[in-house]
Write a protein that holds these residues in place. Sequence first.
Motif, PDB file in Angstrom:
ATOM      1  N   UNK A 189       0.792  -1.228   0.000  1.00 24.92           N
ATOM      2  CA  UNK A 189       0.000   0.000   0.000  1.00 24.92           C
ATOM      3  C   UNK A 189       0.819   1.271   0.000  1.00 24.92           C
ATOM      4  N   UNK A 190       2.143   1.160  -0.098  1.00 23.49           N
ATOM      5  CA  UNK A 190       2.986   2.348  -0.077  1.00 23.49           C
ATOM      6  C   UNK A 190       3.427   2.747  -1.479  1.00 23.49           C
ATOM      7  N   UNK A 191       3.731   4.030  -1.611  1.00 25.67           N
ATOM      8  CA  UNK A 191       4.420   4.562  -2.782  1.00 25.67           C
ATOM      9  C   UNK A 191       5.774   5.040  -2.286  1.00 25.67           C
ATOM     10  N   UNK A 192       6.852   4.609  -2.955  1.00 22.73           N
ATOM     11  CA  UNK A 192       8.192   4.930  -2.473  1.00 22.73           C
ATOM     12  C   UNK A 192       9.044   5.511  -3.596  1.00 22.73           C
ATOM     13  N   UNK A 193       9.861   6.493  -3.215  1.00 20.56           N
ATOM     14  CA  UNK A 193      10.765   7.154  -4.132  1.00 20.56           C
ATOM     15  C   UNK A 193      12.176   6.623  -3.888  1.00 20.56           C
ATOM     16  N   UNK A 194      12.850   6.224  -4.978  1.00 26.76           N
ATOM     17  CA  UNK A 194      14.213   5.707  -4.911  1.00 26.76           C
ATOM     18  C   UNK A 194      15.113   6.550  -5.805  1.00 26.76           C
ATOM     19  N   UNK A 195      16.387   6.683  -5.432  1.00 30.33           N
ATOM     20  CA  UNK A 195      17.346   7.345  -6.316  1.00 30.33           C
ATOM     21  C   UNK A 195      17.553   6.491  -7.563  1.00 30.33           C
ATOM     22  N   UNK A 196      17.552   7.134  -8.703  1.00 29.56           N
ATOM     23  CA  UNK A 196      17.757   6.389  -9.954  1.00 29.56           C
ATOM     24  C   UNK A 196      19.173   5.843 -10.051  1.00 29.56           C
ATOM     25  N   UNK A 197      20.141   6.561  -9.542  1.00 34.08           N
ATOM     26  CA  UNK A 197      21.524   6.159  -9.729  1.00 34.08           C
ATOM     27  C   UNK A 197      21.916   4.909  -8.941  1.00 34.08           C
ATOM     28  N   UNK A 198      21.289   4.712  -7.758  1.00 37.26           N
ATOM     29  CA  UNK A 198      21.686   3.560  -6.940  1.00 37.26           C
ATOM     30  C   UNK A 198      20.526   2.786  -6.317  1.00 37.26           C
ATOM     31  N   UNK A 199      19.293   3.225  -6.554  1.00 34.27           N
ATOM     32  CA  UNK A 199      18.127   2.513  -6.045  1.00 34.27           C
ATOM     33  C   UNK A 199      17.812   2.764  -4.578  1.00 34.27           C
ATOM     34  N   UNK A 200      18.579   3.611  -3.921  1.00 32.72           N
ATOM     35  CA  UNK A 200      18.369   3.853  -2.497  1.00 32.72           C
ATOM     36  C   UNK A 200      17.027   4.542  -2.250  1.00 32.72           C
ATOM     37  N   UNK A 201      16.228   4.006  -1.336  1.00 29.25           N
ATOM     38  CA  UNK A 201      14.953   4.631  -0.993  1.00 29.25           C
ATOM     39  C   UNK A 201      15.198   5.924  -0.218  1.00 29.25           C
ATOM     40  N   UNK A 202      14.448   6.968  -0.537  1.00 25.59           N
ATOM     41  CA  UNK A 202      14.610   8.243   0.164  1.00 25.59           C
ATOM     42  C   UNK A 202      13.313   8.744   0.791  1.00 25.59           C
ATOM     43  N   UNK A 203      12.160   8.243   0.320  1.00 21.92           N
ATOM     44  CA  UNK A 203      10.884   8.755   0.809  1.00 21.92           C
ATOM     45  C   UNK A 203       9.800   7.706   0.566  1.00 21.92           C
TER      46      UNK A 203
END
Length: 208
Positions: free
Chosen positions: A53-67
């Motif tokens: 049920x979540x929407x998550x933002x990841x950095x494109x360069x390394x896939x790290x979740x940020x939000x």
Amino acid sequence: DANGQGFVLGTEWWLRGYQHNGKPQWEKPVPGVAWAVNQSQDGRWVVAGYGDGTIRWHRREDGQEVLARFVHPDGKRWVLWTPEGFYAASEGGEDLFGYHLNRGKDQDGEFVSARQLSELFHRPALVSQRLSSAGDALMAEAVKQLGTVDQVLAHAQSLPPLLTVDTPSGQRVEGDSEIEVTVRLQNRGGGIGPVKLFVDGQEVSGRQ
């Protein structure tokens, strides 16, 4: 991807980034099946919708979740948080989540509600800037000053007190405007600060 960076694939267990020639770049475990994945037009972010049920933002360069964001099915309550533990929430949104601290194989895990750490980690202004160009620097400064929620909870002296609300004493009579409640607080090393009273979700001030 419009910028020629490549593509991202979401599966049941992984979120994977690939270069435009198909060469793997990174992979990250996911909290649930990745039902939808997209990349931002500026090429900075990967946005994924998961089965939890979540929407998550990841950095494109390394896939790290940020939000991450979770919206309750009632359409009114929501919470937005970062992996470091900082969050913003709607009214009632704090009741939707908390922090779990593992204590090894020999001890029970520790669950701490968001409200217990709200004075430290309820940071709407910081969270709202997480995806901005200054987001990384602002987050790094916040972590430098306070630490992440994992670091805060990892120290025994930082644990919040354990609060127990006893059942009201005696029988309540229909029409009574007052009721007596006994509250017990156990200091677990982090001390006992101000005790706040909430009635129907609203803080009541002016009372001891």
